[in-house]
Write a protein that holds these residues in place. Structure first.
Motif: not given
Lengths: 114, 109
Positions: A35, A40-43, A45, A103, A105, B33, B35, B43, B88, B92, B97-101, B104
């Motif tokens: 990733y 400031g952003q998410g991971p 892919f 996962l 990390f 999920q 995280y 994460p 997050f 899936s 897995y797509i995490f998005g922002t 916070r």
């Protein structure tokens, strides 16, 4: 090992240089993900391996990015001719199964391109 | 992978207040999920929800999966400064897995 190990933890590269980032996953982890996480952003892919097979590389931003996992364990993410927009933390994550996984990390490799 | 929308993006709370973050999908999810990523960290897996209507608790954290499996929430009771971080909720399909922002969370002492 006990966890996912990534090296180097920090890398400063001049624009145009090639870099190689290493991921040493937990023994037995079939799945391995890379990733990219900008500040400031998410991971985001990048790519996915199941053992040594790269099954999905749809997230690699350009053909300057290349990943391999030749023996199904250690993986390397290579970035050729680095650009400033490549500056980010590169996270490696592993999972035991081949499907939906929990996962684990690594701590990430922070790349700064000057 | 299936993408979910997470709200709010940011939340500041006083220590001791409760906090909730929500994840919503337009499609039915097979699982979701959660995280947590501490500032400067990576994460860390908290929990996985699979069943419709599932509720799981971890001390002050309560996780819910909606009946239609299209939404999920994380509720923290009586926040502490150790709860600071980004949460997050990647979903899936088969493997991706797509995490998005994320959301916070800042906790003010």
């Amino acid at each position: 090992g006990a966890g996912v190990s990534q090296s180097p933890r920090y890398k400063v590269a001049k624009r145009g240089q090639d870099v190689a980032l290493r991921c040493d996953p937990i023994s037995g982890h079939v799945s391995l993900f890379w990733y990219q996480q900008a500040l400031g952003q998410g991971p985001e892919f990048l790519t996915y391996f199941q053992n040594e097979a790269q099954l999905d590389k749809s997230g690699l931003p350009s053909d300057r990015f290349f990943a391999e996992r030749p023996e199904g364990s250690v993986s390397t993410l290579k970035i050729q001719r680095t650009q400033q927009e490549d500056s980010a933390v590169y996270l490696c994550a592993g999972g035991h199964g081949s499907g939906a996984n929990v996962l684990t990390f690594g701590a990430g490799s922070r790349l700064t391109v000057l | 992978g299936q993408q979910v929308m997470q709200i709010p993006q940011y939340q500041h709370v006083q220590e001791g207040e409760d906090f909730t973050t929500y994840c919503n999908s337009s499609t039915t999810l097979s699982n979701i999920q959660w995280y947590k990523q501490r500032p400067g960290g990576h994460p860390v897996f908290l929990i996985q929800l699979v069943k419709s209507g599932e509720v799981k608790k971890q001390k002050r954290l309560t996780f819910q999966f909606g009946e239609a499996k299209k939404n999920s929430s994380l509720h923290i009771t009586a926040t502490q400064t150790t709860d600071v971080g980004t949460y997050f909720c990647p979903a899936s399909g088969t493997y991706k897995y797509i995490f998005g922002t994320g959301t916070r969370l800042k906790v003010l002492a």
